[in-house]
Design a protein around this motif. Sequence first.
Motif, PDB file in Angstrom:
ATOM      1  N   ARG A  18      34.401  53.633 -15.016  1.00 43.88           N
ATOM      2  CA  ARG A  18      34.013  53.775 -13.606  1.00 43.88           C
ATOM      3  C   ARG A  18      32.815  52.904 -13.243  1.00 43.88           C
ATOM      4  O   ARG A  18      31.930  52.704 -14.054  1.00 43.88           O
ATOM      5  CB  ARG A  18      33.698  55.260 -13.314  1.00 43.88           C
TER       6      ARG A  18
ATOM      7  N   SER B  16      26.269  56.111  -3.072  1.00 42.78           N
ATOM      8  CA  SER B  16      26.271  56.697  -1.721  1.00 42.78           C
ATOM      9  C   SER B  16      27.590  57.396  -1.426  1.00 42.78           C
ATOM     10  O   SER B  16      28.515  57.377  -2.236  1.00 42.78           O
ATOM     11  CB  SER B  16      26.052  55.627  -0.649  1.00 42.78           C
TER      12      SER B  16
ATOM     13  N   LYS C  49      33.167  69.384 -13.124  1.00 43.63           N
ATOM     14  CA  LYS C  49      34.117  69.759 -12.061  1.00 43.63           C
ATOM     15  C   LYS C  49      35.554  69.359 -12.418  1.00 43.63           C
ATOM     16  O   LYS C  49      36.465  70.190 -12.388  1.00 43.63           O
ATOM     17  CB  LYS C  49      33.736  69.081 -10.721  1.00 43.63           C
TER      18      LYS C  49
ATOM     19  N   ARG D   1      38.923  56.369  -5.408  1.00 47.95           N
ATOM     20  CA  ARG D   1      39.137  55.310  -6.406  1.00 47.95           C
ATOM     21  C   ARG D   1      40.525  54.711  -6.276  1.00 47.95           C
ATOM     22  O   ARG D   1      40.710  53.498  -6.391  1.00 47.95           O
ATOM     23  CB  ARG D   1      38.913  55.858  -7.832  1.00 47.95           C
TER      24      ARG D   1
ATOM     25  N   ARG E  98      22.805  58.791  -7.787  1.00 49.96           N
ATOM     26  CA  ARG E  98      23.721  59.891  -7.461  1.00 49.96           C
ATOM     27  C   ARG E  98      23.012  61.235  -7.534  1.00 49.96           C
ATOM     28  O   ARG E  98      23.295  62.136  -6.740  1.00 49.96           O
ATOM     29  CB  ARG E  98      24.927  59.868  -8.395  1.00 49.96           C
TER      30      ARG E  98
ATOM     31  N   ARG F  54      30.473  66.348   0.155  1.00 51.21           N
ATOM     32  CA  ARG F  54      29.229  65.881  -0.472  1.00 51.21           C
ATOM     33  C   ARG F  54      28.078  65.833   0.509  1.00 51.21           C
ATOM     34  O   ARG F  54      26.951  65.523   0.116  1.00 51.21           O
ATOM     35  CB  ARG F  54      29.464  64.506  -1.088  1.00 51.21           C
TER      36      ARG F  54
ATOM     37  N   ALA G 129      30.962  57.980   0.938  1.00 49.67           N
ATOM     38  CA  ALA G 129      31.886  57.260   1.823  1.00 49.67           C
ATOM     39  C   ALA G 129      31.949  57.941   3.192  1.00 49.67           C
ATOM     40  O   ALA G 129      31.654  59.132   3.311  1.00 49.67           O
ATOM     41  CB  ALA G 129      33.270  57.223   1.185  1.00 49.67           C
TER      42      ALA G 129
ATOM     43  N   ARG H  86      31.074  59.250 -20.508  1.00 47.59           N
ATOM     44  CA  ARG H  86      32.414  59.516 -19.936  1.00 47.59           C
ATOM     45  C   ARG H  86      33.421  58.439 -20.300  1.00 47.59           C
ATOM     46  O   ARG H  86      34.571  58.744 -20.578  1.00 47.59           O
ATOM     47  CB  ARG H  86      32.324  59.711 -18.419  1.00 47.59           C
TER      48      ARG H  86
END
Length: 216
Positions: free
Chosen positions: A157, A87, A43, A66, A168, A117, A89, A153
């Motif tokens: 993170r 999870s 994405k 973030r 996830r 989401r 937010a 990645r």
Amino acid sequence: ADELKICQAFCTEIVKPPVEGESNSRRNIPFVAFVLGGPGSGKGTQCLKISETFGFDHIGAGDLLRKEMHSDSENGAMIQKLMKEGSIAPSEVTVKLIKKAIESAENCKFLIDGFPRSEENRVAYERIIGAEPNFVLFFDCPEEVMVKRVLNRNEGRVDDNEHTVKERLKVYKAITLPVANHYAKKGKLYKVDGTGTQEEIFERVSPIFASLRLST
Ligand SMILES: Nc1ncnc2c1ncn2[C@@H]1O[C@H](COP(=O)(O)OP(=O)(O)O)[C@@H](O)[C@H]1O
Ligand SMILES: O=c1ccn([C@@H]2O[C@H](COP(=O)(O)OP(=O)(O)O)[C@@H](O)[C@H]2O)c(=O)[nH]1
Ligand SMILES: [Mg+2]
């Protein structure tokens, strides 16, 4: 005038009433594409290319969270905990950040990446923003490809690890996919094959944006 009509035809409701003294372009109703797909489906990577090529502002919901997490905000610790466990937010927090990003932009074309989401996210957005997205871009990608990308990645993170990515994926399948299905039923979902090179994927995405005739 013709192009403006096309822009408005895409939009379901007025988000902001026109304010006296604001220039014409600021009065335009935002054109919004949600960008969905599992973790690592590409994405963010494709949003960057789309925004460069087609002049959209890229609003990454995860990026906003973030940033909020790393600021001194009262929500920082809560966001960090939720991200780490994979999870979602609270909608109020995310939608407020998105709303601020839309309102502070000069642009009137937005990619909202990684949101909504959940069905609850979706409903909160539509209530608070007062409009549905114009369409939804969806990256279809096998799990093993997504996991490999996420684990490579390397952006430091808190959620790019084997344990969190598994969580996830569960959340994605159970809670995020129904959102994509909702928009599919409304004929608003553009599904794109998310495998192959970044360039190959962008060639599949480009025609969707090239065919839009927007006024700004
Ligand atoms: N087509 C691709 N092939 C291989 N790696 C990719 C591809 N697209 C993105 N990546 C890499 O995979 C990782 C996840 O991509 P990203 O765009 O962050 O996905 P998402 O935002 O959906 O989680 C990043 O490190 C990115 O550089
Ligand atoms: O609308 C959103 C977007 C993201 N997140 C959180 O932020 C994480 C990372 O989201 P991002 O979109 O950055 O991840 P990506 O799918 O791009 O890997 C998610 O797992 C959630 O914990 C959230 O709660 N709501
Ligand atoms: Mg991303």
